[in-house]
Design a protein around this motif. Structure first.
Motif, PDB file in Angstrom:
ATOM      1  N   HIS A   1      39.964  48.404  36.683  1.00 17.37           N
ATOM      2  CA  HIS A   1      41.308  48.174  36.139  1.00 17.37           C
ATOM      3  C   HIS A   1      41.332  46.984  35.192  1.00 17.37           C
ATOM      4  O   HIS A   1      42.379  46.382  34.965  1.00 17.37           O
ATOM      5  CB  HIS A   1      42.314  47.995  37.283  1.00 17.37           C
ATOM      6  N   ASP A   2      40.143  46.648  34.650  1.00 22.48           N
ATOM      7  CA  ASP A   2      39.982  45.614  33.631  1.00 22.48           C
ATOM      8  C   ASP A   2      40.379  44.218  34.111  1.00 22.48           C
ATOM      9  O   ASP A   2      40.822  43.387  33.325  1.00 22.48           O
ATOM     10  CB  ASP A   2      40.754  45.996  32.358  1.00 22.48           C
ATOM     11  N   GLN A   3      40.213  43.954  35.400  1.00 21.45           N
ATOM     12  CA  GLN A   3      40.510  42.638  35.965  1.00 21.45           C
ATOM     13  C   GLN A   3      39.208  41.838  36.076  1.00 21.45           C
ATOM     14  O   GLN A   3      38.330  42.198  36.861  1.00 21.45           O
ATOM     15  CB  GLN A   3      41.153  42.775  37.353  1.00 21.45           C
ATOM     16  N   PRO A   4      39.074  40.755  35.308  1.00 19.55           N
ATOM     17  CA  PRO A   4      37.837  39.971  35.382  1.00 19.55           C
ATOM     18  C   PRO A   4      37.789  39.112  36.651  1.00 19.55           C
ATOM     19  O   PRO A   4      38.824  38.692  37.178  1.00 19.55           O
ATOM     20  CB  PRO A   4      37.894  39.103  34.130  1.00 19.55           C
ATOM     21  N   PHE A   5      36.572  38.866  37.126  1.00 19.12           N
ATOM     22  CA  PHE A   5      36.357  37.933  38.237  1.00 19.12           C
ATOM     23  C   PHE A   5      34.954  37.357  38.101  1.00 19.12           C
ATOM     24  O   PHE A   5      34.079  37.952  37.474  1.00 19.12           O
ATOM     25  CB  PHE A   5      36.567  38.601  39.599  1.00 19.12           C
ATOM     26  N   LEU A   6      34.749  36.179  38.658  1.00 19.84           N
ATOM     27  CA  LEU A   6      33.473  35.489  38.562  1.00 19.84           C
ATOM     28  C   LEU A   6      32.680  35.671  39.843  1.00 19.84           C
ATOM     29  O   LEU A   6      33.155  35.330  40.929  1.00 19.84           O
ATOM     30  CB  LEU A   6      33.674  33.991  38.303  1.00 19.84           C
ATOM     31  N   VAL A   7      31.481  36.204  39.707  1.00 20.91           N
ATOM     32  CA  VAL A   7      30.536  36.279  40.823  1.00 20.91           C
ATOM     33  C   VAL A   7      29.701  35.009  40.748  1.00 20.91           C
ATOM     34  O   VAL A   7      29.093  34.719  39.713  1.00 20.91           O
ATOM     35  CB  VAL A   7      29.624  37.517  40.706  1.00 20.91           C
ATOM     36  N   ASP A   8      29.681  34.241  41.821  1.00 24.75           N
ATOM     37  CA  ASP A   8      28.918  32.998  41.887  1.00 24.75           C
ATOM     38  C   ASP A   8      28.283  32.911  43.274  1.00 24.75           C
ATOM     39  O   ASP A   8      28.773  32.210  44.159  1.00 24.75           O
ATOM     40  CB  ASP A   8      29.826  31.796  41.614  1.00 24.75           C
ATOM     41  N   LEU A   9      27.192  33.664  43.446  1.00 27.15           N
ATOM     42  CA  LEU A   9      26.504  33.735  44.732  1.00 27.15           C
ATOM     43  C   LEU A   9      25.448  32.639  44.833  1.00 27.15           C
ATOM     44  O   LEU A   9      24.948  32.151  43.820  1.00 27.15           O
ATOM     45  CB  LEU A   9      25.852  35.108  44.897  1.00 27.15           C
ATOM     46  N   ALA A  10      25.084  32.275  46.034  1.00 29.01           N
ATOM     47  CA  ALA A  10      24.089  31.224  46.244  1.00 29.01           C
ATOM     48  C   ALA A  10      22.704  31.650  45.774  1.00 29.01           C
ATOM     49  O   ALA A  10      21.917  30.827  45.309  1.00 29.01           O
ATOM     50  CB  ALA A  10      24.049  30.839  47.720  1.00 29.01           C
TER      51      ALA A  10
END
Length: 171
Positions: free
Chosen positions: A41-50
């Motif tokens: 649905h074109d919603q950006p989010f940041l993946v920041d895994l260890a």
């Protein structure tokens, strides 16, 4: 700092429920540590895994606000491999350290003209398909196998990579 929703947590399939949204990723895109992704649905989010993780279809990112974004395997260009002696054919695919989805009557691999030619020479039937790719994980649990890296060392009787000598066959 970012105003994007953030995730530091990956939940494996069966460890979560109730997706807020879906993120469709190819096999190669499902190997990541830090990246901005977009949902369907074109919603950006940041993946920041260890650590860098190998994501499977059905896993989910847990955002810091408690919402879940489900990981769905995207359709991608593949080769469908069939034929008599499928276990032997699978051995040849594995000997090339090629990611492979193993099913009862077929194998699926990423499109590669060199592997395709080799498989056809040993009698496999190879057809182009487009579908989700969920290959077998690593032999020691969750994760993926990596392509054959010729910079490795196998000990004293092993490999002289300058001349490309191997104790195992690449035929």
């Amino acid at each position: 700092m970012t105003d994007l929703p953030v995730t530091h947590t990956l939940r494996r399939a069966g460890e979560w429920d109730g997706a807020w949204d879906i993120c469709t990723l190819t096999y190669d895109e499902r190997f990541l540590r830090r990246k901005v992704l977009k949902t369907v649905h074109d919603q950006p989010f940041l993946v920041d895994l260890a650590h860098t993780e190998s994501l499977d279809h059905g896993d989910a990112f847990e955002l810091t606000d408690g919402r879940f974004v489900e990981v769905v395997a995207a359709e991608e260009p593949l080769l469908e491999v069939t034929g008599a002696g499928l276990p032997r054919i699978a051995w040849h695919v594995g000997n090339r350290h090629t990611p492979c989805q193993i099913e009862d009557a077929r194998l699926l691999i990423q499109r590669d003209h060199v592997i395709r030619d080799m498989l056809q020479r040993i009698g496999a039937h190879v057809h182009e398909v487009t579908e989700p790719f969920t290959p077998e994980g690593g032999a020691y649990g969750h994760g993926r196998t990596h392509g054959h890296d010729h910079s490795h060392s196998h000990g004293p009787e092993g490999h002289s990579h300058g001349a490309h000598d191997h104790a195992h066959s690449h035929d």
